[in-house]
Design a protein around this motif. Structure first.
Motif, short mmCIF file in Angstrom:
data_model
loop_
_atom_site.label_atom_id
_atom_site.label_comp_id
_atom_site.label_asym_id
_atom_site.label_seq_id
_atom_site.Cartn_x
_atom_site.Cartn_y
_atom_site.Cartn_z
N ILE A 1 13.01 -0.46 1.81
CA ILE A 1 12.01 -1.52 1.81
C ILE A 1 10.66 -0.98 2.31
O ILE A 1 9.60 -1.31 1.76
CB ILE A 1 12.49 -2.72 2.66
CG1 ILE A 1 13.65 -3.42 1.92
CG2 ILE A 1 11.35 -3.71 2.92
CD1 ILE A 1 14.36 -4.48 2.73
N ASN B 1 9.18 1.20 -0.49
CA ASN B 1 8.70 0.31 -1.55
C ASN B 1 7.40 -0.38 -1.13
O ASN B 1 6.44 -0.46 -1.90
CB ASN B 1 9.80 -0.72 -1.84
CG ASN B 1 9.35 -1.78 -2.81
OD1 ASN B 1 8.99 -1.47 -3.94
ND2 ASN B 1 9.32 -3.01 -2.37
N ARG C 1 4.45 1.98 -1.28
CA ARG C 1 3.94 2.19 -2.65
C ARG C 1 3.18 0.96 -3.14
O ARG C 1 2.19 1.08 -3.85
CB ARG C 1 5.10 2.54 -3.60
CG ARG C 1 5.74 3.90 -3.37
CD ARG C 1 4.76 5.05 -3.49
NE ARG C 1 4.13 5.08 -4.80
CZ ARG C 1 2.82 5.25 -4.98
NH1 ARG C 1 2.00 5.38 -3.96
NH2 ARG C 1 2.33 5.28 -6.21
N ALA C 2 3.65 -0.23 -2.75
CA ALA C 2 2.97 -1.46 -3.16
C ALA C 2 1.55 -1.48 -2.61
O ALA C 2 0.64 -2.05 -3.22
CB ALA C 2 3.74 -2.69 -2.67
N GLU D 1 15.91 -12.27 -4.44
CA GLU D 1 15.38 -11.30 -5.42
C GLU D 1 15.28 -9.89 -4.86
O GLU D 1 14.44 -9.09 -5.30
CB GLU D 1 14.01 -11.73 -5.95
CG GLU D 1 14.03 -13.06 -6.68
CD GLU D 1 13.98 -12.90 -8.19
OE1 GLU D 1 13.75 -11.78 -8.66
OE2 GLU D 1 14.20 -13.91 -8.89
N ILE D 2 16.10 -9.59 -3.85
CA ILE D 2 16.13 -8.21 -3.35
C ILE D 2 17.11 -7.44 -4.23
O ILE D 2 18.26 -7.85 -4.37
CB ILE D 2 16.58 -8.17 -1.87
CG1 ILE D 2 15.60 -8.98 -1.00
CG2 ILE D 2 16.69 -6.73 -1.37
CD1 ILE D 2 16.05 -9.15 0.44
N PRO D 3 16.68 -6.34 -4.84
CA PRO D 3 17.57 -5.63 -5.76
C PRO D 3 18.72 -4.94 -5.03
O PRO D 3 18.60 -4.64 -3.84
CB PRO D 3 16.65 -4.59 -6.40
CG PRO D 3 15.50 -4.44 -5.48
CD PRO D 3 15.36 -5.73 -4.73
N GLU E 1 19.56 -0.26 -8.25
CA GLU E 1 18.34 -0.73 -8.91
C GLU E 1 17.11 -0.44 -8.06
O GLU E 1 16.05 -0.07 -8.57
CB GLU E 1 18.46 -2.24 -9.18
CG GLU E 1 17.33 -2.75 -10.07
CD GLU E 1 17.22 -4.27 -10.08
OE1 GLU E 1 18.22 -4.96 -9.85
OE2 GLU E 1 16.09 -4.75 -10.33
N PHE E 2 17.26 -0.60 -6.75
CA PHE E 2 16.14 -0.40 -5.84
C PHE E 2 15.70 1.08 -5.85
O PHE E 2 14.51 1.39 -5.89
CB PHE E 2 16.55 -0.82 -4.43
CG PHE E 2 15.42 -1.34 -3.58
CD1 PHE E 2 14.14 -1.52 -4.11
CD2 PHE E 2 15.65 -1.68 -2.25
CE1 PHE E 2 13.11 -2.02 -3.31
CE2 PHE E 2 14.62 -2.18 -1.46
CZ PHE E 2 13.36 -2.35 -1.99
N PHE F 1 13.89 1.74 -9.04
CA PHE F 1 12.57 1.12 -8.99
C PHE F 1 11.60 1.94 -8.13
O PHE F 1 10.47 2.20 -8.53
CB PHE F 1 12.70 -0.31 -8.43
CG PHE F 1 11.39 -1.00 -8.25
CD1 PHE F 1 10.73 -1.56 -9.34
CD2 PHE F 1 10.79 -1.07 -7.01
CE1 PHE F 1 9.50 -2.19 -9.18
CE2 PHE F 1 9.55 -1.69 -6.83
CZ PHE F 1 8.91 -2.25 -7.92
N ASP G 1 10.38 4.82 -9.86
CA ASP G 1 9.36 4.45 -10.85
C ASP G 1 7.99 4.21 -10.21
O ASP G 1 6.96 4.35 -10.87
CB ASP G 1 9.78 3.18 -11.61
CG ASP G 1 10.84 3.47 -12.66
OD1 ASP G 1 11.08 4.66 -12.95
OD2 ASP G 1 11.43 2.51 -13.18
N THR G 2 7.98 3.79 -8.95
CA THR G 2 6.69 3.55 -8.28
C THR G 2 5.99 4.87 -7.93
O THR G 2 4.85 4.86 -7.47
CB THR G 2 6.83 2.74 -6.97
OG1 THR G 2 7.47 3.56 -5.98
CG2 THR G 2 7.59 1.45 -7.18
#
Lengths: 155, 105
Positions: free
Chosen positions: A25, A28, A31-32, A95-97, A101-102, A105, A108-109
């Motif tokens: 988290i 992620n 990166r956000a 909606e937490i993968p 999947e996380f 993702f 990908d970021t």
């Protein structure tokens, strides 16, 4: 601005659900915000990027006071599975993968992902055991090279 | 509350430069807002994301996170980061004149 974080390196060393998610988290979230992020998986944290194991990460019901559950109760067969299932359901609602999947993702970021060589050797793993997002098996020294100029967070 | 001028019009923004009132935004302001984010040219793909941000905000009252963008905007996550390198949800929200999305995931 001045006082902003430009780069983080996050070490994930634990293989439980509650040991893995916080680091993912944070990577992620970095990166956000446009912050450069690298993830370094060591010891049991390697399970988070292990093709076969990443789908079976469980929450610890023994030795985990945060569960507010008697130790003997937590030790009953299947208890960890039940607790994990309940938590997974709640996370799905939010909606937490899930972990596979996380990890995909976060790859990908543009975050970097690396496995710790000493741990990989210790557990008799190879590059083939890891998902494709993992960019390499690296030494501690190489990790420090990658982490240079940023913050290091150990989880 | 700070004000900023885009396309010749004064608008109210917060300390981070996000619009306080999304109704003050017009498409003509987007290129200047993008330039402020280091994005020199807005391509059709940028616009696809910007318009998606606006419609999500209009529908839900909040902008989508990167994950939701990747799942629902039609632009894959890798490309989102090529278009908006410093954080797609954050940068696209700023260019689209909506508040910064607050989701953790």
């Amino acid at each position: 601005m001045g006082d902003t974080i430009e780069k983080v390196s996050i070490i994930i060393s634990k293989g439980s659900l509650d040991g893995i998610y916080p680091g993912l988290i944070m990577a992620n979230g970095a990166r956000a915000e446009g912050i450069e992020a690298n993830l370094f998986f060591t010891f049991f944290g390697l399970d988070a990027i292990h093709r076969k194991r990443m789908e079976h990460i469980k929450v610890a019901t023994v030795g985990n006071p945060g569960m507010h559950m008697a130790t003997l109760l937590g030790a009953l067969p299947g208890m960890s599975g039940i607790a994990t299932h309940m938590m997974a359901k709640k996370m799905h609602e939010l909606e937490i993968p899930d972990i596979p999947e996380f990890v995909e993702f976060i790859g990908d970021t543009g975050a970097g992902m690396y496995a710790c060589k000493a741990s990989v050797d210790m557990f008799d793993m190879t590059e083939d055991d890891f998902v494709e997002q993992v960019q390499g098996i690296i030494t501690v020294g190489e990790f420090y090279d990658i982490a240079a100029g940023g913050e290091i967070i150990f989880t | 509350m700070p004000t900023a001028t885009y396309a010749g019009t004064d608008v109210t923004v917060n300390d981070e430069g996000f619009f306080e009132d999304p109704t003050q935004w017009t498409e003509a302001m987007a290129p200047e807002l993008a330039a402020g984010e280091g994005i020199d040219t807005l391509t059709d793909r940028h616009w696809e994301v910007i318009r998606f941000m606006r419609s999500e905000y209009d529908a839900k009252g909040t902008g989508p996170t990167v994950r939701i963008l990747g799942k629902t905007s039609g632009v894959p996550v890798k490309e989102l980061y090529q278009l908006f390198p410093k954080g797609p949800a954050k940068q696209a929200a700023k260019v689209a004149g909506i508040p910064k999305p607050r989701g953790c995931i």
